[in-house]
Design a protein around this motif. Structure first.
Motif, mmCIF file in Angstrom:
data_model
loop_
_atom_site.group_PDB
_atom_site.id
_atom_site.type_symbol
_atom_site.label_atom_id
_atom_site.label_comp_id
_atom_site.label_asym_id
_atom_site.label_seq_id
_atom_site.Cartn_x
_atom_site.Cartn_y
_atom_site.Cartn_z
ATOM 1 N N GLY A 27 0.838 -1.334 0.071
ATOM 2 C CA GLY A 27 0.092 -0.029 0.065
ATOM 3 C C GLY A 27 0.905 1.167 0.104
ATOM 4 O O GLY A 27 0.315 2.384 0.057
ATOM 5 N N ILE A 28 1.945 1.037 0.038
ATOM 6 C CA ILE A 28 3.132 2.302 0.072
ATOM 7 C C ILE A 28 3.763 2.320 -0.964
ATOM 8 O O ILE A 28 4.250 1.522 -2.041
ATOM 9 C CB ILE A 28 3.988 1.867 1.405
ATOM 10 N N SER A 29 4.269 3.566 -1.351
ATOM 11 C CA SER A 29 5.443 3.983 -2.421
ATOM 12 C C SER A 29 4.599 3.586 -3.870
ATOM 13 O O SER A 29 3.662 3.637 -4.104
ATOM 14 C CB SER A 29 6.500 3.354 -2.331
ATOM 15 N N ALA A 151 4.202 -14.116 -1.043
ATOM 16 C CA ALA A 151 3.138 -13.606 -1.900
ATOM 17 C C ALA A 151 3.373 -12.028 -2.267
ATOM 18 O O ALA A 151 3.254 -11.593 -3.148
ATOM 19 C CB ALA A 151 1.600 -13.790 -1.419
ATOM 20 N N MET A 152 3.590 -11.383 -1.042
ATOM 21 C CA MET A 152 3.947 -9.818 -1.265
ATOM 22 C C MET A 152 5.080 -9.488 -2.009
ATOM 23 O O MET A 152 5.098 -8.770 -3.001
ATOM 24 C CB MET A 152 3.895 -9.181 0.025
ATOM 25 N N THR A 153 6.005 -10.308 -2.087
ATOM 26 C CA THR A 153 7.223 -10.275 -2.908
ATOM 27 C C THR A 153 6.921 -10.641 -4.283
ATOM 28 O O THR A 153 7.348 -9.799 -5.043
ATOM 29 C CB THR A 153 8.281 -11.467 -2.290
ATOM 30 N N LEU A 154 5.987 -11.711 -4.608
ATOM 31 C CA LEU A 154 5.825 -11.886 -5.947
ATOM 32 C C LEU A 154 5.076 -10.947 -6.679
ATOM 33 O O LEU A 154 5.381 -10.368 -7.431
ATOM 34 C CB LEU A 154 5.129 -13.200 -5.827
ATOM 35 N N ILE A 155 3.872 -10.333 -5.692
ATOM 36 C CA ILE A 155 3.366 -9.259 -6.325
ATOM 37 C C ILE A 155 4.000 -7.945 -6.500
ATOM 38 O O ILE A 155 3.629 -7.301 -7.798
ATOM 39 C CB ILE A 155 2.065 -9.105 -5.251
ATOM 40 N N ASP A 156 4.715 -7.694 -5.636
ATOM 41 C CA ASP A 156 5.758 -6.345 -5.959
ATOM 42 C C ASP A 156 6.459 -6.578 -7.175
ATOM 43 O O ASP A 156 6.424 -5.525 -7.804
ATOM 44 C CB ASP A 156 6.498 -6.176 -4.425
ATOM 45 N N ALA A 157 6.954 -7.604 -7.343
ATOM 46 C CA ALA A 157 7.810 -7.733 -8.436
ATOM 47 C C ALA A 157 7.143 -7.605 -9.758
ATOM 48 O O ALA A 157 7.553 -6.943 -10.798
ATOM 49 C CB ALA A 157 8.653 -8.933 -8.325
ATOM 50 N N CYS A 158 5.656 -7.951 -9.670
ATOM 51 C CA CYS A 158 4.904 -7.950 -10.873
ATOM 52 C C CYS A 158 4.449 -6.423 -10.947
ATOM 53 O O CYS A 158 4.586 -5.948 -12.389
ATOM 54 C CB CYS A 158 3.812 -8.867 -10.669
#
Ligand code: SAH
Length: 252
Positions: A27-29, A151-158
């Protein structure tokens, strides 16, 4: 139907026992601004909402014995089936999965967005992985306490690859892994920091020299730090020979 799908924003649907962990850092940056402006969507669904017994139990002891608890196949299958995921990729975060790569991230970012199951405890019942054909994805050779951060890692990278999220930075062509190389070192002002100068070539204004220097640095770093990536590099087209890595001139 097709036009609806293509105009719908990229969407991540996360099945978790802790939906309150989301969006969290997403939710940031960059990712957060893009989320707020509708460039992508995030839906965190509570697996426990699919529990049917009066205690709302989601886990049970491992068959065959051993420590910890295992997420139940029936509860998880019901949670998955409650999502109208269509053809979207169905992933489960797991240290046993195929390690996530930038290439897989780019594929996932180019699609409609995945459904992602987050495990907890000792993991999840194998039968739901098989029955719902879940793709097991690992973010590295270490064990987390749950799939949410993975999951957050994967989503952020996408998300950072989605059109409009990074503006003109989004080309991604120079980034680590984009061409099988780690990225060259970056510098910015001040020109001298604790007696260390920015390499002359970078302030020469000679774009061809800069490009040559950056490639040489990227090759040297990759060969030194990631021999397996270096070995997988394409050969020099004319000669069919492996490239020789130049010497690192910066860092270490
Ligand atoms: N007993 C399991 C680990 C369970 S860890 C094993 O040894 O394989 C609990 C949950 O955390 C997993 O179900 C998974 O969803 C998540 N997890 C842990 N490490 C992970 C990793 N490296 N990559 C992706 N997910 C991971």
């Amino acid at each position: 139907m097709t036009s609806d799908l293509s105009s719908a924003p990229w969407r991540a649907t996360v099945l978790t026992l802790f939906p309150e962990m989301f969006p969290g850092p997403l939710g940031i940056s960059l990712a957060g601004k893009a989320l707020a402006s509708g460039l992508w969507e995030l839906e965190a669904r509570d697996i426990r909402a699919s529990a049917t017994d009066k205690h709302r139990s989601v886990d049970d002891t491992p068959a065959g014995g051993g420590p910890g608890m295992v997420l139940r196949a029936d509860v998880l299958a019901a949670a998955i089936d409650a999502v109208d995921a269509g053809d979207r990729p169905r992933l489960v975060m797991s240290p046993r999965g195929r390690p996530l790569t930038q290439a897989r991230v780019a594929e996932l970012a180019a699609g409609a967005g995945p459904l992602i199951v987050c495990g907890r405890f000792e993991g999840i019942d194998q039968r739901v992985i098989d029955a719902r054909r879940l793709e097991e994805v690992s973010i590295g050779d270490y064990v987390l306490s749950g799939g949410e951060i993975a999951a957050m890692t994967l989503i952020d990278a996408c998300v950072r690859l989605l059109p409009g999220v990074m503006g003109k930075l989004a080309s991604g062509t120079d980034e680590s892994f984009s061409d099988g190389l780690l990225e060259y070192p970056q510098y910015t002002r001040p020109q001298v920091f604790e007696g260390r100068e920015i390499p002359d070539v970078l302030i020469s204004g000679d774009h061809a020299r800069v490009a040559k220097w950056r490639l040489a640095e990227a090759e040297a770093l990759t060969a030194a730090r990631r021999p397996e990536l270096w070995a997988a590099r394409p050969k020099v087209p004319e000669s069919g020979k492996k490239r020789k890595p130049p010497k690192i001139t910066t860092g270490e």
